[in-house]
Design an enzyme around this catalytic site. Structure first.
Site, mmCIF file in Angstrom:
data_model
loop_
_atom_site.group_PDB
_atom_site.id
_atom_site.type_symbol
_atom_site.label_atom_id
_atom_site.label_comp_id
_atom_site.label_asym_id
_atom_site.label_seq_id
_atom_site.Cartn_x
_atom_site.Cartn_y
_atom_site.Cartn_z
ATOM 1 N N ASN A 7 74.674 54.853 28.743
ATOM 2 C CA ASN A 7 74.621 53.785 29.747
ATOM 3 C C ASN A 7 73.155 53.369 29.872
ATOM 4 O O ASN A 7 72.337 54.111 30.422
ATOM 5 C CB ASN A 7 75.169 54.280 31.089
ATOM 6 N N GLU A 34 76.737 49.064 30.535
ATOM 7 C CA GLU A 34 75.859 48.389 31.498
ATOM 8 C C GLU A 34 74.746 47.602 30.806
ATOM 9 O O GLU A 34 73.558 47.821 31.052
ATOM 10 C CB GLU A 34 75.278 49.374 32.524
ATOM 11 N N ASP A 147 80.880 55.829 30.075
ATOM 12 C CA ASP A 147 80.565 56.213 31.447
ATOM 13 C C ASP A 147 81.869 56.155 32.236
ATOM 14 O O ASP A 147 82.338 55.076 32.569
ATOM 15 C CB ASP A 147 79.523 55.245 32.015
ATOM 16 N N ASN A 149 82.402 57.522 35.191
ATOM 17 C CA ASN A 149 82.186 57.538 36.629
ATOM 18 C C ASN A 149 83.080 58.533 37.354
ATOM 19 O O ASN A 149 83.587 58.268 38.450
ATOM 20 C CB ASN A 149 82.327 56.139 37.226
ATOM 21 N N ASP A 219 79.208 61.018 31.886
ATOM 22 C CA ASP A 219 79.369 60.370 30.581
ATOM 23 C C ASP A 219 80.099 61.354 29.668
ATOM 24 O O ASP A 219 79.624 62.472 29.461
ATOM 25 C CB ASP A 219 77.997 59.996 30.010
ATOM 26 N N ASP A 248 68.975 55.659 34.252
ATOM 27 C CA ASP A 248 69.310 56.865 35.016
ATOM 28 C C ASP A 248 70.305 57.765 34.268
ATOM 29 O O ASP A 248 70.588 58.875 34.704
ATOM 30 C CB ASP A 248 69.800 56.537 36.438
ATOM 31 N N HIS A 249 70.827 57.279 33.124
ATOM 32 C CA HIS A 249 71.680 58.102 32.258
ATOM 33 C C HIS A 249 70.885 58.532 31.017
ATOM 34 O O HIS A 249 69.952 57.840 30.596
ATOM 35 C CB HIS A 249 72.892 57.311 31.772
#
Length: 265
Positions: A7, A34, A147, A149, A219, A248-249
């Site tokens: 991501n 993203e 991802d 989530n 993930d 942030d991933h």
DNA sequence: ATGGCCAGTTATACTGGA
């Protein structure tokens, strides 16, 4: 063959980070989520210079997914998750690469919950479960990654669940969907090779969570029963998260030995 | 209970993320 999911949290501002990762790690296939950019802003030329052909479905401002391959262009199978013609979010791509079916997904976050966004998350998850049923039973090797989530468990997949109790990623409904998906027969690659270890793929930008290794595992890479015997290794390229201006991933990957497929290759 | 940090937008405050 190494396949990664990442991501990128905005492919335009993150392009230098993405290229640095691809140059250093050289995954054979990379699934991105993203993109946060329209189709016209996809950096196809810069990726081609590194040897990657791409399939992408962008969207302005948010969402957006892509599949990169350095074994020839990914052959498109689907550009959307079946089940809701009114859903216009760019969250799903499915392609064939060297006989392998690769699905790249960006499952809705679902916050705040309860609410319409959480309802959308669960509805999307139901559609995924329905579609994944056929992929899991396929006679072809299939990898579904992205991802999701979802933090699968309190014990191993998050640094400390206490401050995340109300978050959509930890809700029993989200986890029940995840369990139903896995029960179809998928192998959760990272967990199957690390049955007792905390392995994180995401660290938010708040409160120095990266510096404190306060992350979570959201993930995931899932292998259908045809592909599962090929699984050699799985890991997280944590160094990417420590770079300047990082997503942030962190990229998460599997190493596959496709010579173990039925019939061999 | 809240907010802390990011990226993108036809921006100078907001939405969405997770």
């Amino acid at each position: 063959m190494r396949i990664a999911t990442f991501n990128v949290n905005g492919i335009r501002t993150r392009l230098p980070n993405l290229l640095a990762w691809l140059e250093r790690e050289r995954p054979d296939v990379a699934c991105l989520q993203e993109l946060k950019a329209g189709d016209e802003a996809f950096p196809a030329d810069a990726l081609r210079e590194l040897g990657y052909e791409a399939l992408w479905r962008g969207q302005r401002s948010w969402n957006g997914v892509a599949i990169l391959s350095r074994h020839g262009p990914p052959v498109p199978v689907r550009r959307e998750l079946p089940g809701d013609p009114a859903d216009d979010h760019s969250r799903y791509l499915e392609a064939a690469i060297e006989g392998l079916v690769v699905a790249c997904l960006y499952l809705p976050n679902g916050n705040p919950q309860p609410g319409p966004k959480f309802d959308y998350k669960l509805a999307w998850f139901e559609r995924l479960i329905r579609h994944a049923h056929g992929l899991c039973r396929s006679t072809h090797p299939v990898l579904v990654c992205g991802d999701f989530n979802v933090v699968p468990t309190d014990a191993l997949d998050i640094y400390d669940p206490r401050s995340w109790r109300k978050d959509a990623l930890l809700q029993p409904e989200s986890r029940a969907c995840w369990e139903r998906l896995l029960a179809q027969g998928w192998t959760d690659a990272l967990r199957s090779l690390n049955p007792d270890a905390k392995v994180f793929t995401f660290w938010d930008y708040f409160r120095q969570h990266w510096q404190r290794d306060a992350g979570m595992r959201i993930d995931h890479l899932l292998l259908n029963p045809v592909l599962a015997p090929c699984l050699q290794a799985a890991g997280v390229d944590r160094w990417v998260r420590g770079e300047a201006h990082a997503s942030d991933h962190a990229p998460t990957w599997v190493e596959l030995d496709l010579s173990r497929l039925p019939g061999g290759r």
